[in-house]
Design an enzyme around this catalytic site. Sequence first.
Site, PDB file in Angstrom:
ATOM      1  N   ASP A   1       2.343  -5.929   5.702  1.00  0.00           N
ATOM      2  CA  ASP A   1       1.024  -6.511   5.420  1.00  0.00           C
ATOM      3  C   ASP A   1       0.148  -6.331   6.655  1.00  0.00           C
ATOM      4  OD1 ASP A   1      -1.097  -7.850   4.354  1.00  0.00           O
ATOM      5  OD2 ASP A   1      -0.289  -9.849   4.785  1.00  0.00           O
TER       6      ASP A   1
ATOM      7  N   GLU B   1      -2.689  -0.305   1.251  1.00  0.00           N
ATOM      8  CA  GLU B   1      -4.054  -0.018   0.803  1.00  0.00           C
ATOM      9  C   GLU B   1      -4.210  -0.609  -0.601  1.00  0.00           C
ATOM     10  OE1 GLU B   1      -5.422   3.966   1.465  1.00  0.00           O
ATOM     11  OE2 GLU B   1      -7.409   3.544   0.648  1.00  0.00           O
TER      12      GLU B   1
HETATM   13  O1  9MR Z   1      -2.509   7.352  -4.731  1.00  0.00           O
HETATM   14  C1  9MR Z   1      -2.474   8.567  -3.992  1.00  0.00           C
HETATM   15  C2  9MR Z   1      -1.039   8.972  -3.778  1.00  0.00           C
HETATM   16  O2  9MR Z   1      -0.427   9.252  -5.015  1.00  0.00           O
HETATM   17  C3  9MR Z   1      -0.979  10.170  -2.853  1.00  0.00           C
HETATM   18  O3  9MR Z   1       0.375  10.434  -2.560  1.00  0.00           O
HETATM   19  C4  9MR Z   1      -1.756   9.874  -1.581  1.00  0.00           C
HETATM   20  C5  9MR Z   1      -1.758  11.046  -0.612  1.00  0.00           C
HETATM   21  O4  9MR Z   1      -2.464  12.116  -1.111  1.00  0.00           O
HETATM   22  O5  9MR Z   1      -3.099   9.548  -1.900  1.00  0.00           O
HETATM   23  C6  9MR Z   1      -3.215   8.395  -2.680  1.00  0.00           C
HETATM   24  O6  9MR Z   1      -4.541   8.168  -2.974  1.00  0.00           O
HETATM   25  C7  9MR Z   1      -5.415   7.850  -1.907  1.00  0.00           C
HETATM   26  C8  9MR Z   1      -6.570   8.834  -1.994  1.00  0.00           C
HETATM   27  O7  9MR Z   1      -6.113  10.107  -1.670  1.00  0.00           O
HETATM   28  C9  9MR Z   1      -7.752   8.426  -1.112  1.00  0.00           C
HETATM   29  N1  9MR Z   1      -8.139   7.065  -1.366  1.00  0.00           N
HETATM   30  C10 9MR Z   1      -7.048   6.135  -1.154  1.00  0.00           C
HETATM   31  C11 9MR Z   1      -5.947   6.433  -2.132  1.00  0.00           C
HETATM   32  C12 9MR Z   1      -4.852   5.385  -2.055  1.00  0.00           C
HETATM   33  O8  9MR Z   1      -4.118   5.462  -0.871  1.00  0.00           O
END
Ligand code: 9MR
Length: 589
Positions: free
Chosen positions: A560, A569
């Site tokens: 956290d 996130e």
């Molecule tokens: O949810 C996404 C995850 O499946 C991927 O592995 C990751 C890395 O590419 O990205 C996550 O999505 C993020 C996005 O790329 C940018 N905004 C924040 C998202 C949540 O971490």
Amino acid sequence: MRPSTIFLIPFLCFFLNFSAVAQINDENSGSEKIRINQIGFYNEGPKMAIIVTSDATDFSILTADDKKEVFSGKLSDAKEWPHSKEIVKQADFSSVEKSGEYILHVSGTGSSHPFEIGENVHFEPAKASMKAFYFQRASTDLPAEYAGKWAREAGHPDDQVKVHNSAATENRPAGSTISSPGGWYDAGDYGKYIVNSGITMGTLFSLYEDFPEYLDTLNLNIPESNNNIPDFLDETLYNLKWMMTMQDDDGGVYHKLTSANFHGAVAPQDATLQRWVVQKATGATLDFAAVTAQAARIFEDYKYELPGLSDSLLVMSEKAYRWAKENPEVFYRQRELQDPEISTGAYGDHSFKDELQWAATELFITTGKENYYKDADLESSLESDFGIPAWPNVNTLALYSLARHSDKYQDSELVDIDAITNQLKKMADDLVQSSENSAYAIPMGTDESDFVWGSNSTAGNQGILLLNVYKMTGDEKYLNAANDNLDYLLGRNATGFSFLTGFGEKATRDPHHRPSEADDNEDPVPGLLAGGPNPGQQDIAGCGDKYTAAHKHPATSYIDDRCSYASNEIAINWNAPFVYLSNAIEAMR
Ligand code: 9MR
């Protein structure tokens, strides 16, 4: 009082204080070892906590205020949960049905966080998880009237967005500007990404189509609350209208709207980097087609309040679909982009079959045009190609939509509705079975790969599948297994956290979320779901030694701390399944 008694008083006080301290320590450690939904349980529903112990044999339920025992029970046999390597026992107190606030006590271990038994116990978190989308709005002030202590100025007007060279056309050359305001920030960052808006909107619209009466009366206290459209739809409209600005004249849809790089942790109004629309791509365009097709049939019921909207949505959807058919393999290739290079969220996918199946099915349901259904070609690969939805895997959403409208297809020669519903049932049965064998008695963790980046959305999406099958069959085992995953998200997990900000005595407090990080509030914006345990720990470089031995297992790899963009996130595609799961359970319990 006799002198000898007076003499004893200091000793007695010492002794009493000492035992009080011991008891408090006992209580504190107890709450760490007792994993429980910190919000509560329905009067007549199942109730379970997980105790990390190999020795204890009994537990009791006490009233939270005066610690009166209302129930005592035996713990189950000990079992190891492979995802956390803990030895745990189950405490089943389903027979306690009286409304009230309680704690669970295990002698020698301590007491749990408080929880409630009652009707509508999840209503407040369920509502807050939807209100959280309001807090994600771009391009608008959030006045205190609606946002309380999280009021803030507008950020990102997005009325002068530049066209990146990867998206340039004759009509919209590189460097020209378009206006693309509104929408929701994707996550803890300020990007607006069509692919991720796709599954998010599909999930929310499905909830609406499944439970319209419940949602029509949900008051979110948003600026549109006094118009003649349900608040739930008003909130989705805020993002839908932005999505509609992302379609180019030829039907193709920009993959995303972002600054070239992630902005630092500043408030929205201070994040002033130039914004770009970037490359039209097949995945984004098909997701857009699916969302707008589904929206077209929902907003058809609001044609007087929103004249022309439904028709425009359908035109845009069919146009997007045509573009995707003509451009079936335009992958989003972030690494190849130049002038400027783009380094924000990629949402790059390698297969568009599932997106096509989803878009074609939604278009078929809305228009009745058989060719769409033929394109979707669902029945030929039902057993191999369908799984729990996630942003790159969306075809199961098509099955949900068909099941929801199954009345129309009972006598269809085109749609084998029994094959569709049987497939969903089979997938749900696997989850129920694995939940029955699970030390935590939850579907989550059916497979170790459930613990990925955004694993909490896996728990939510498993719950949605189970609830769809509960609606189809009326068999409570599916409802109960879905509720088990809700319990998981609210505290019955190996971290002991409730992952929903603002809900639970031990809840996520320091999410990777720029607006929460940049304001003066101690409390994060409420109703946001943290990504959850992710053994990938892709953020380890920035989190230093905050990851310890305690975080080394798939189900415990969560911190956290704002540093942890890989486990802490928040994101719209994680909130949406929580919104579905919690509100659908509220609507059905
Ligand atoms: O949810 C996404 C995850 O499946 C991927 O592995 C990751 C890395 O590419 O990205 C996550 O999505 C993020 C996005 O790329 C940018 N905004 C924040 C998202 C949540 O971490």
